[in-house]
Each structure stands twice: as C-alpha cells, then as structure tokens.
Design a protein around this motif. Structure first.
Motif, mmCIF file in Angstrom:
data_model
loop_
_atom_site.group_PDB
_atom_site.id
_atom_site.type_symbol
_atom_site.label_atom_id
_atom_site.label_comp_id
_atom_site.label_asym_id
_atom_site.label_seq_id
_atom_site.Cartn_x
_atom_site.Cartn_y
_atom_site.Cartn_z
ATOM 1 N N VAL A 132 -25.194 57.494 -20.857
ATOM 2 C CA VAL A 132 -25.968 58.275 -19.898
ATOM 3 C C VAL A 132 -27.334 57.611 -19.798
ATOM 4 C CG1 VAL A 132 -27.036 60.500 -19.380
ATOM 5 C CG2 VAL A 132 -24.743 60.419 -20.386
ATOM 6 N N ASP A 133 -27.684 57.175 -18.606
ATOM 7 C CA ASP A 133 -28.919 56.436 -18.369
ATOM 8 C C ASP A 133 -29.971 57.412 -17.853
ATOM 9 O OD1 ASP A 133 -30.527 54.170 -18.178
ATOM 10 O OD2 ASP A 133 -29.959 53.801 -16.101
ATOM 11 N N VAL A 134 -31.026 57.634 -18.630
ATOM 12 C CA VAL A 134 -32.070 58.581 -18.256
ATOM 13 C C VAL A 134 -33.294 57.806 -17.777
ATOM 14 C CG1 VAL A 134 -33.532 60.480 -19.027
ATOM 15 C CG2 VAL A 134 -31.214 60.224 -19.954
ATOM 16 N N SER B 131 -33.410 67.511 -14.972
ATOM 17 C CA SER B 131 -34.548 67.394 -15.877
ATOM 18 C C SER B 131 -34.063 67.488 -17.319
ATOM 19 C CB SER B 131 -35.566 68.503 -15.596
ATOM 20 O OG SER B 131 -36.118 68.352 -14.306
ATOM 21 N N THR B 132 -34.478 66.541 -18.143
ATOM 22 C CA THR B 132 -34.104 66.533 -19.551
ATOM 23 C C THR B 132 -35.332 66.262 -20.407
ATOM 24 O OG1 THR B 132 -33.587 64.169 -19.531
ATOM 25 C CG2 THR B 132 -31.768 65.689 -19.048
ATOM 26 N N LEU C 192 -26.639 44.105 -22.959
ATOM 27 C CA LEU C 192 -27.413 43.479 -21.887
ATOM 28 C C LEU C 192 -27.288 44.213 -20.558
ATOM 29 C CD1 LEU C 192 -26.677 39.740 -22.720
ATOM 30 C CD2 LEU C 192 -28.723 41.065 -23.279
ATOM 31 N N ALA C 193 -26.181 44.933 -20.340
ATOM 32 C CA ALA C 193 -26.002 45.651 -19.072
ATOM 33 C C ALA C 193 -26.727 46.987 -19.045
ATOM 34 C CB ALA C 193 -24.509 45.871 -18.798
ATOM 35 N N LEU C 194 -27.228 47.444 -20.194
ATOM 36 C CA LEU C 194 -27.991 48.689 -20.216
ATOM 37 C C LEU C 194 -29.386 48.436 -19.636
ATOM 38 C CD1 LEU C 194 -27.036 50.077 -23.740
ATOM 39 C CD2 LEU C 194 -25.896 50.467 -21.550
ATOM 40 N N HIS C 195 -30.007 49.482 -19.156
ATOM 41 C CA HIS C 195 -31.304 49.338 -18.500
ATOM 42 C C HIS C 195 -32.453 49.460 -19.501
ATOM 43 C CE1 HIS C 195 -28.873 50.983 -14.942
ATOM 44 N NE2 HIS C 195 -29.043 49.695 -14.757
ATOM 45 N N GLY C 196 -33.426 48.593 -19.366
ATOM 46 C CA GLY C 196 -34.659 48.726 -20.129
ATOM 47 C C GLY C 196 -34.572 48.365 -21.594
ATOM 48 N N VAL C 197 -33.574 47.569 -21.990
ATOM 49 C CA VAL C 197 -33.423 47.229 -23.411
ATOM 50 C C VAL C 197 -34.532 46.266 -23.831
ATOM 51 C CG1 VAL C 197 -31.934 46.198 -25.162
ATOM 52 C CG2 VAL C 197 -30.939 47.601 -23.343
ATOM 53 N N THR C 198 -35.253 46.651 -24.881
ATOM 54 C CA THR C 198 -36.326 45.796 -25.403
ATOM 55 C C THR C 198 -36.089 45.365 -26.839
ATOM 56 O OG1 THR C 198 -37.550 47.793 -26.003
ATOM 57 C CG2 THR C 198 -38.075 46.785 -23.871
ATOM 58 N N ALA D 219 -36.473 65.041 -24.673
ATOM 59 C CA ALA D 219 -35.979 64.351 -25.860
ATOM 60 C C ALA D 219 -35.127 65.295 -26.704
ATOM 61 C CB ALA D 219 -37.149 63.827 -26.688
ATOM 62 N N GLN D 220 -33.991 64.782 -27.187
ATOM 63 C CA GLN D 220 -33.040 65.502 -28.049
ATOM 64 C C GLN D 220 -32.178 66.509 -27.299
ATOM 65 O OE1 GLN D 220 -32.969 63.969 -30.883
ATOM 66 N NE2 GLN D 220 -34.899 62.946 -30.431
ATOM 67 N N ASP D 221 -32.282 66.595 -25.966
ATOM 68 C CA ASP D 221 -31.384 67.469 -25.212
ATOM 69 C C ASP D 221 -29.949 66.958 -25.269
ATOM 70 O OD1 ASP D 221 -33.364 69.175 -24.433
ATOM 71 O OD2 ASP D 221 -33.372 68.589 -22.308
ATOM 72 N N ASP D 222 -28.994 67.871 -25.224
ATOM 73 C CA ASP D 222 -27.597 67.527 -24.978
ATOM 74 C C ASP D 222 -27.348 67.579 -23.479
ATOM 75 O OD1 ASP D 222 -26.702 67.096 -27.564
ATOM 76 O OD2 ASP D 222 -26.214 69.197 -27.898
ATOM 77 N N VAL D 223 -26.522 66.653 -23.000
ATOM 78 C CA VAL D 223 -26.132 66.632 -21.594
ATOM 79 C C VAL D 223 -24.611 66.629 -21.532
ATOM 80 C CG1 VAL D 223 -26.191 65.335 -19.433
ATOM 81 C CG2 VAL D 223 -28.211 65.391 -20.897
ATOM 82 N N ALA D 224 -24.042 67.564 -20.779
ATOM 83 C CA ALA D 224 -22.590 67.612 -20.592
ATOM 84 C C ALA D 224 -22.235 66.895 -19.301
ATOM 85 C CB ALA D 224 -22.103 69.057 -20.540
ATOM 86 N N VAL D 225 -21.234 66.011 -19.366
ATOM 87 C CA VAL D 225 -20.752 65.285 -18.190
ATOM 88 C C VAL D 225 -19.287 65.674 -17.979
ATOM 89 C CG1 VAL D 225 -20.354 63.038 -17.150
ATOM 90 C CG2 VAL D 225 -22.304 63.356 -18.685
ATOM 91 N N SER D 226 -19.002 66.283 -16.840
ATOM 92 C CA SER D 226 -17.632 66.699 -16.527
ATOM 93 C C SER D 226 -17.004 65.693 -15.582
ATOM 94 C CB SER D 226 -17.624 68.082 -15.872
ATOM 95 O OG SER D 226 -18.134 69.052 -16.755
#
Length: 299
Positions: free
Chosen positions: A70-72, A9-10, A165-171, A12-19
């Motif tokens: 990171v795709d949310v 769960s995230t 173009l490979a990102l999701h939901g680009v408008t 707006a403006q959260d940081d997410v760490a990816v190890s």
C-alpha cells in the motif's frame, strides 16, 4: 501494477483494509505469513468490496492475496526504508509471547517496532516510513544448492527490482540475509558475491544500505561458522562492508546466546533457535540507530 489512487486520510500506525473481488477461477498471488486474520467471502457470493459492513466476510485466512503493498503519499516524509530479507524480516516469531501465548495481528515485528520508534522519537521534519519486503525461506544468493525449488527465483537479486526498486521514495534498505544461505549450502564466496552485487545496484540507485551480520542458528557446522565469520568480518570492516554499504545493524550481537554463540539468547528464542519472539523483536528494534538511518533521508 499500481492501482488508481484512492483518497483516504491515514495516520502513522493505522490499519488499512483493502477489499478485492475476483471473477471466475484464478490462482491468486499469496503471501502466507500475514500473522493476522484477513477475511474472505464464500466463493460465488458476488462482489462485496463496497459493503460498509463486514458481515459477508465469513471466512478467515492467515494469508494476504493479490495486494503486496500500500503506497501512502505523504510529502512530509523524508523517504522510505525497506527491510529486505527472509523469515526474520517477514515476521516469524513476532506473535510469540511465550509458551502457549500468541498475539497475532498486533504488528510486533522488529520492523514495526522501528516504525513506532521513528514516529515517537524523531522530530516531525525528520521522519520516514518503513516497508517490509521479507519473504520466508529466501536467500541472498541464487546459487545455493539446497534452496527449496519453490523459492528459486526469489533470491535477493532476482526480486530486487520488484520488491525494492519499484517502490516509491526508497532511500534506504535494511539488509538481513545470510542464515538461510548457509543452511541451503552456500559458502562465504557465494554470499559475498550476492551482497556486493545487490549493494552495488542499490547504491547506484542512490539508496543507502544498512546490513546485519549473519545471526545465530544451532545447526551451523564448523564450515558454516567459518563462512559466517568471513561474511561478518566483511560486513564489519570499517562498519561499511569495506565501503560497499553505509552502516551495520548488530543484530547478531543482540540475539546471540552468551553461553552458546550458535543459539539465540533464551529470553528471545521462539524455541527453534532461529527466530526471535516478541521480546527479541523489540530488542532488535531498540538497538537500531535512528540517527544513522536518518542519514538516508532524501532531503
């Protein structure tokens, strides 16, 4: 390549760490301009990706490795805006709060300010997200004769599929290119050929395009200024790049020194005459029309 989904769960403006753990010897994909500390374990120390503590991560780096996005998944959002350009998008200057003052890791790029404005100013049913696809040193055109050899193949068209173009939901795309093209020896015709082709690809994919005229730089020659004027005239024609884009971001007007038009306004200058400091980053974000960008919403 996308990973398997992770349930996290995230807000707006959260940081997410990816190890990430890598076995053996590899040459990792690297993004040098993270503008924050990231953390490494010593070589040979094993897999610590599941650690609840960060104690094993004893080394720091100012770069990011391997993970480029990171795709949310948020079905309430109306789409994604991708900021696309070179170091002025990447965030160079966004840690600079004045002589001898640095604020790394605080997410003070103009794109971060725009994202915060969206969260704070738009109603919940009109919000969208901002993705940063800036790579320092890159150009719009592929044919600039003085492009650094290490950056060839990273021009706007060459990386469009991978980074937009490979990102999701680009408008929508916020297109901020041109000053490196001039410095690398491209003229207006080469820049405009690239603009038109990139814009055509994006709009064919149903993506709206918002463009800034080329911003100031002290090293412009007279010919650079003529080329810059030609590109700026094209971008500003009908405020739609003569019908090939969907709106104009007047960043050149925000940054321009009113006394020396080839330079950045001193309160916004990092000192190199090219990049905006934190105050300049915020000024760029403040001039962005959110209603204009909201027109890119997917529904």
């Amino acid at each position: 390549m996308w990973s398997e989904p992770a349930r996290l769960s995230t807000a707006a403006q959260d940081d997410v760490a990816v190890s990430v753990s890598v076995s053996g010897t590899v040459t990792a994909g690297i993004h040098n301009s993270a503008f924050r500390d990231n953390y490494l374990t010593p070589p040979g120390s094993g897999d610590h990706t599941a650690d609840a503590s960060g104690a094993a991560y004893t080394r720091t780096t100012g770069s990011t490795y391997l993970v480029s996005a990171v795709d949310v998944h948020n079905p309430r959002l109306r789409g994604t805006l991708v900021a696309y350009g070179s170091s002025v998008v990447d965030g160079t200057g966004s840690t600079d709060c004045g002589p001898g003052c640095q604020r790394p890791g605080e997410n003070l790029r103009w794109t971060d300010f725009v994202a915060r404005r969206i969260t704070e100013e738009l109603p919940a049913d009109r919000q969208f997200t901002v993705a940063n696809a800036g790579i320092g040193g890159t150009t719009s055109a592929a044919t600039c004769p003085r492009t650094d050899p290490s950056l060839r193949g990273l021009d706007a068209m060459s990386r469009l599929e991978r980074d937009v173009l490979a990102l999701h939901g680009v408008t929508g795309v916020l297109y901020y290119y041109g000053t490196n093209d001039l410095a690398a020896g491209c003229g207006a015709d080469q820049i405009l050929d690239s603009y038109r082709e990139v814009f055509r690809r994006l709009r064919a994919a149903g993506i709206k395009v918002y463009v800034t005229p080329i911003t100031p730089r002290p090293g412009y020659t007279d010919q650079n200024n003529r080329d810059r004027h030609a590109v700026g005239t094209f971008v500003s024609t009908w405020n739609t790049c003569a019908g090939t884009c969907d709106g104009v971001l007047p960043f050149d007007q925000v940054l321009r020194d009113p006394v020396k038009p080839n330079g950045i306004n001193p309160p916004y200058d990092t000192g190199d005459g090219v990049h905006a400091n934190i105050a300049g980053q915020e000024a760029l974000a403040d001039i962005v029309s959110l209603p204009m960008l909201a027109a890119s919403a997917s529904r």
